[in-house]
Design a protein around this motif. Structure first.
Motif, PDB file in Angstrom:
ATOM      1  N   TYR A  29       0.827  -1.208   0.000  1.00  0.00           N
ATOM      2  CA  TYR A  29       0.000   0.000   0.000  1.00  0.00           C
ATOM      3  C   TYR A  29       0.860   1.255   0.000  1.00  0.00           C
ATOM      4  O   TYR A  29       0.519   2.254  -0.645  1.00  0.00           O
ATOM      5  CB  TYR A  29      -0.954  -0.024   1.197  1.00  0.00           C
ATOM      6  CG  TYR A  29      -2.066  -1.024   1.014  1.00  0.00           C
ATOM      7  CD1 TYR A  29      -3.207  -0.695   0.286  1.00  0.00           C
ATOM      8  CD2 TYR A  29      -1.979  -2.308   1.541  1.00  0.00           C
ATOM      9  CE1 TYR A  29      -4.225  -1.611   0.095  1.00  0.00           C
ATOM     10  CE2 TYR A  29      -2.990  -3.238   1.349  1.00  0.00           C
ATOM     11  CZ  TYR A  29      -4.102  -2.888   0.620  1.00  0.00           C
ATOM     12  OH  TYR A  29      -5.105  -3.798   0.414  1.00  0.00           O
ATOM     13  N   GLN A  30       1.990   1.213   0.702  1.00  0.00           N
ATOM     14  CA  GLN A  30       2.887   2.372   0.683  1.00  0.00           C
ATOM     15  C   GLN A  30       3.500   2.548  -0.696  1.00  0.00           C
ATOM     16  O   GLN A  30       3.628   3.672  -1.193  1.00  0.00           O
ATOM     17  CB  GLN A  30       3.984   2.199   1.736  1.00  0.00           C
ATOM     18  CG  GLN A  30       4.880   3.421   1.888  1.00  0.00           C
ATOM     19  CD  GLN A  30       4.093   4.667   2.258  1.00  0.00           C
ATOM     20  OE1 GLN A  30       3.436   4.717   3.291  1.00  0.00           O
ATOM     21  NE2 GLN A  30       4.138   5.687   1.407  1.00  0.00           N
ATOM     22  N   VAL A  63      -1.313   5.705   4.943  1.00  0.00           N
ATOM     23  CA  VAL A  63      -1.667   4.290   5.019  1.00  0.00           C
ATOM     24  C   VAL A  63      -2.183   4.038   6.421  1.00  0.00           C
ATOM     25  O   VAL A  63      -1.546   4.447   7.406  1.00  0.00           O
ATOM     26  CB  VAL A  63      -0.447   3.381   4.730  1.00  0.00           C
ATOM     27  CG1 VAL A  63      -0.823   1.916   4.909  1.00  0.00           C
ATOM     28  CG2 VAL A  63       0.083   3.617   3.320  1.00  0.00           C
ATOM     29  N   LYS A  86      -7.924  -7.497   2.015  1.00  0.00           N
ATOM     30  CA  LYS A  86      -7.760  -6.834   0.715  1.00  0.00           C
ATOM     31  C   LYS A  86      -9.095  -6.706  -0.015  1.00  0.00           C
ATOM     32  O   LYS A  86      -9.364  -5.703  -0.677  1.00  0.00           O
ATOM     33  CB  LYS A  86      -6.772  -7.623  -0.151  1.00  0.00           C
ATOM     34  CG  LYS A  86      -5.328  -7.435   0.221  1.00  0.00           C
ATOM     35  CD  LYS A  86      -4.424  -8.361  -0.562  1.00  0.00           C
ATOM     36  CE  LYS A  86      -4.500  -8.117  -2.045  1.00  0.00           C
ATOM     37  NZ  LYS A  86      -3.566  -9.000  -2.789  1.00  0.00           N
ATOM     38  N   ILE A  92      -7.449   1.332   2.863  1.00  0.00           N
ATOM     39  CA  ILE A  92      -6.211   1.179   3.634  1.00  0.00           C
ATOM     40  C   ILE A  92      -5.204   2.242   3.218  1.00  0.00           C
ATOM     41  O   ILE A  92      -4.535   2.851   4.046  1.00  0.00           O
ATOM     42  CB  ILE A  92      -5.629  -0.238   3.450  1.00  0.00           C
ATOM     43  CG1 ILE A  92      -6.576  -1.269   4.104  1.00  0.00           C
ATOM     44  CG2 ILE A  92      -4.223  -0.335   4.048  1.00  0.00           C
ATOM     45  CD1 ILE A  92      -6.166  -2.702   3.871  1.00  0.00           C
ATOM     46  N   ALA A  93      -5.108   2.477   1.915  1.00  0.00           N
ATOM     47  CA  ALA A  93      -4.254   3.548   1.398  1.00  0.00           C
ATOM     48  C   ALA A  93      -5.139   4.662   0.868  1.00  0.00           C
ATOM     49  O   ALA A  93      -6.108   4.408   0.146  1.00  0.00           O
ATOM     50  CB  ALA A  93      -3.339   3.023   0.296  1.00  0.00           C
ATOM     51  N   VAL A 155      -3.154  -2.998  -6.303  1.00  0.00           N
ATOM     52  CA  VAL A 155      -3.460  -2.489  -4.963  1.00  0.00           C
ATOM     53  C   VAL A 155      -4.535  -1.405  -5.054  1.00  0.00           C
ATOM     54  O   VAL A 155      -4.440  -0.488  -5.879  1.00  0.00           O
ATOM     55  CB  VAL A 155      -2.192  -1.920  -4.294  1.00  0.00           C
ATOM     56  CG1 VAL A 155      -2.505  -1.394  -2.896  1.00  0.00           C
ATOM     57  CG2 VAL A 155      -1.102  -2.990  -4.237  1.00  0.00           C
ATOM     58  N   CYS A 156      -5.535  -1.518  -4.202  1.00  0.00           N
ATOM     59  CA  CYS A 156      -6.631  -0.550  -4.188  1.00  0.00           C
ATOM     60  C   CYS A 156      -6.249   0.672  -3.360  1.00  0.00           C
ATOM     61  O   CYS A 156      -5.767   0.546  -2.233  1.00  0.00           O
ATOM     62  CB  CYS A 156      -7.883  -1.199  -3.617  1.00  0.00           C
ATOM     63  SG  CYS A 156      -9.333  -0.136  -3.679  1.00  0.00           S
ATOM     64  N   VAL A 157      -6.469   1.856  -3.938  1.00  0.00           N
ATOM     65  CA  VAL A 157      -6.208   3.120  -3.245  1.00  0.00           C
ATOM     66  C   VAL A 157      -7.444   4.007  -3.383  1.00  0.00           C
ATOM     67  O   VAL A 157      -8.023   4.105  -4.463  1.00  0.00           O
ATOM     68  CB  VAL A 157      -4.982   3.858  -3.834  1.00  0.00           C
ATOM     69  CG1 VAL A 157      -4.780   5.197  -3.131  1.00  0.00           C
ATOM     70  CG2 VAL A 157      -3.729   3.003  -3.722  1.00  0.00           C
TER      71      VAL A 157
END
Length: 251
Positions: A29-30, A63, A86, A92-93, A155-157
């Motif tokens: 996520y970072q 995050v 997830k 999360i991000a 990754v979901c943002v």
């Protein structure tokens, strides 16, 4: 004796494996945020260089802490596994982009999708459809490909795009009601909405002024270009001697 040692070491190995999985999970996520922030920085520099205008005032990313994720997992009754987290927790991000004008918000959304090829899975337009308390912002859930040593992860943002006025209202609303767990009294809720509506009117007024000034500047530039063209086409026009000398010296 060997059996006893194996029994003792087994939980330690399991703990190490779990620690590695959690660390990798948080790093993804970072890295996704790092990737997005690099893209945004490119956008800012390109706009400033090509258009002498930067629609992005500033960005802010975060995050969620592991503690915050665990609390949300427990609150929502989600199975405690990496895959389930997830799948069910999408914020999360988070990346917040603060813009100058409302039109910039949708312009940036289009660029993120078209120029950077980000997949947008969900759009929540709280500008066209504000929340009952007056909250306005454009929320996007995007997939960011992250290249890890053992493969690519999508990754979901969550991206929030808002104006300075929207961010001002949202920041103060959060401070006013921070750790306040009761229902907001209807009278205060109405005042909150009125404040948000005032911020929205200011947004629209400033955008109108920006648009009108832009038209005036364009007309001035066209008039100046036309004047220069007429001057150069005049048969009696001659360049000053100093400029002619400068031109010869550069040859």
């Amino acid at each position: 004796m060997e059996t006893n040692l194996t029994k003792v070491n087994y939980p330690i190995e399991q703990f190490k494996k779990l620690k590695t999985e959690v660390t990798r999970f948080m790093m993804m996520y970072q890295f996704a945020l790092n990737e997005l922030e690099t893209k945004i920085e490119i956008l800012k520099e390109e706009f400033q260089f090509l258009h002498d205008y930067n629609p992005i005032e500033h960005t802010k990313s975060r995050v969620k802490t592991l503690e915050s994720i665990i609390n949300k997992v427990n609150r929502k009754g989600i199975p405690f596994s990496i895959d389930d987290i997830k799948m069910h927790i999408k914020d999360i991000a988070g990346l917040r982009i603060t813009c100058s004008f409302i039109s910039d918000i949708y312009h940036i959304r289009d660029m993120l999708q078209n120029q950077f090829g980000l997949r947008i899975n969900e759009v929540k337009d709280y500008i066209e459809n504000p929340k009952p308390n007056g909250y306005r912002s454009l929320h996007l859930l995007v997939e960011v490909p992250v290249f890890m040593s053992d493969g690519t992860e999508n990754v979901c943002v969550e991206i929030q795009i808002r104006t300075i006025a929207m961010d001002f209202w949202a920041s103060l609303e959060h401070k006013i009601f921070y750790k306040y767990t009761q229902g907001v009294p209807s009278m205060l809720l109405q005042e909150l909405k009125e404040a948000a509506d005032s911020a929205n009117r200011l947004d629209k007024q400033m955008e109108r002024l920006h648009r009108e000034i832009s038209v005036i500047k364009e007309n001035q530039a066209e008039d100046e270009d036309s004047e220069i063209t007429r001057l150069l086409q005049n048969p009696s026009f001659q360049l000053p001697a100093s400029l002619l000398e400068l031109g010869r010296s550069s040859e």
